[in-house]
Write an enzyme that holds these catalytic residues in place. Structure first.
Site, mmCIF file in Angstrom:
data_model
loop_
_atom_site.group_PDB
_atom_site.id
_atom_site.type_symbol
_atom_site.label_atom_id
_atom_site.label_comp_id
_atom_site.label_asym_id
_atom_site.label_seq_id
_atom_site.Cartn_x
_atom_site.Cartn_y
_atom_site.Cartn_z
ATOM 1 N N GLY A 154 53.077 -56.758 -24.756
ATOM 2 C CA GLY A 154 53.819 -56.253 -22.987
ATOM 3 C C GLY A 154 53.464 -57.057 -21.958
ATOM 4 O O GLY A 154 52.451 -57.913 -21.139
ATOM 5 N N GLY A 206 53.393 -57.123 -17.576
ATOM 6 C CA GLY A 206 52.244 -56.370 -16.401
ATOM 7 C C GLY A 206 51.428 -57.276 -16.451
ATOM 8 O O GLY A 206 50.340 -56.108 -16.103
ATOM 9 N N HIS A 207 50.420 -58.298 -17.481
ATOM 10 C CA HIS A 207 48.910 -57.979 -17.608
ATOM 11 C C HIS A 207 48.970 -60.254 -17.238
ATOM 12 O O HIS A 207 47.444 -60.085 -17.348
ATOM 13 C CB HIS A 207 48.657 -58.317 -19.699
ATOM 14 N N ASP A 216 51.351 -53.592 -31.473
ATOM 15 C CA ASP A 216 51.616 -55.328 -31.174
ATOM 16 C C ASP A 216 50.729 -55.329 -32.854
ATOM 17 O O ASP A 216 51.784 -56.897 -33.247
ATOM 18 C CB ASP A 216 50.316 -55.130 -30.653
ATOM 19 N N HIS A 262 47.107 -50.538 -19.178
ATOM 20 C CA HIS A 262 48.888 -50.221 -20.053
ATOM 21 C C HIS A 262 48.802 -49.128 -19.368
ATOM 22 O O HIS A 262 50.047 -47.554 -19.401
ATOM 23 C CB HIS A 262 49.531 -49.607 -21.367
#
Length: 312
Positions: free
Chosen positions: A35, A37-38, A91, A198
């Site tokens: 995802g 956002g990291h 994932d 997350h």
């Protein structure tokens, strides 16, 4: 990111894949992702000496099977492809499914490794892949650049996974754009210990202590888990989660180093900064990787990406 590094990176907009502009066909190619956002993970580590491609899902959401499958097709090599997957259900399912498709339909040699370095989860099979994933990218990527075989690159990636441990904490939650509000709430004097990446709360909520107290708890848990021993040499990553000033990360590093010195664990290499974030979460994680001569050599090897540059 591609606008910032147009000579090095290319973007498949339809599948949201960032790849090296110069496609390699005679080495093992590494693909990771997850995802968004990291940032800078994972696309910031695409480049010479690390990843060949990163597959980007929506914020905190796994990329689809077809996204990963297309990344494999676009980065296929005669030496094969290694998928570096963080241990999250979405994932694991989508990267594994894409690997099966590429093997069966296209006869591409694909192997995978699963990173699960988060010591805050008791059961190793349920441990999340967090900031230690960066060391897998670096060391496996360095070996791949030498022309090593797929099995050799997979083996060194698994060696890193076996010797890396991480634990993090949050001082403030992050805000997922689609939700528009913090993912959890904390009082002014509270801290979440054992957080993921997350936006989830930690495994335990505690009264906020000093950086010294936090360092002692994190290092104590990490060292006991492997376990690390007096005389070990390690790489240390003090990783910001997106909303923590670099100044505070240096303070945390000082206290982590003091604890390691007391335990007679030698720090060979230190990294401080934002490597695996959680949007704007305030907090940090500490990662230790136990090193031997091979891992030190590969850690020091040349790398040139948006987020990691080593003049080895």
């Amino acid at each position: 990111m591609v606008k910032a590094y147009p000579s090095a990176l290319t973007w498949d907009e339809q599948n949201n894949i960032i790849s090296r502009r110069e496609h390699a066909t005679k080495k093992v190619n590494l693909i990771s992702g997850g995802g968004s956002g990291h940032e800078p993970s994972h696309a910031g580590f695409v480049g010479k000496g690390m990843l060949d491609a990163a597959v980007c899902g929506d914020v905190f959401a796994s990329p689809s099977i077809m996204q990963v499958y297309n990344a494999i097709l676009q980065n296929a090599s005669e030496k094969g492809v290694l998928l570096v997957i963080k241990n999250y259900a979405g994932d694991m399912m989508n990267f594994s499914g894409a690997a099966d498709m590429a093997r069966e339909d296209d006869e591409i040699h694909v192997e995978k490794v699963c990173v699960n370095d988060d010591v805050s989860i008791v059961n190793p099979s349920e441990r999340r892949g967090v900031a230690g994933t960066i060391f897998v990218h670096k060391i496996a990527g360095a070996l791949a650049e030498t022309g090593a075989s797929l099995q050799e690159v997979k083996a060194v990636a698994e060696k890193v996974i076996d010797n890396v441990r991480t634990m993090g904490f949050a001082l403030k939650p992050c805000t997922v754009p689609a939700k528009g509000e913090p993912t959890f709430s904390l009082r002014e004097n509270e801290i979440e210990m054992g957080i993921g990446i997350h936006g989830e709360a930690g495994v335990v909520r505690e009264v906020l202590g000093t950086a010294t107290v936090i360092a002692e708890k994190l290092v104590g848990k990490i060292v006991a888990d492997l376990p690390f021993s007096a005389g070990d040499e390690v790489a240390l990553l003090v990783n910001g989660l997106g909303g923590t000033p670099i100044q505070e990360l240096f303070i945390l590093n000082k206290d982590v180093r003091n604890v390691l010195d007391q335990k007679r664990i030698k720090v060979y290499h230190t990294m401080i900064g934002n490597y695996m974030t959680s949007i704007d979460m305030a907090g940090a994680s500490v990662t230790l990787l136990r090193l031997d001569a091979e891992l030190k050599r590969l850690l020091d090897a040349h790398a040139d990406t948006a987020a990691w540059k080593t003049c080895g």
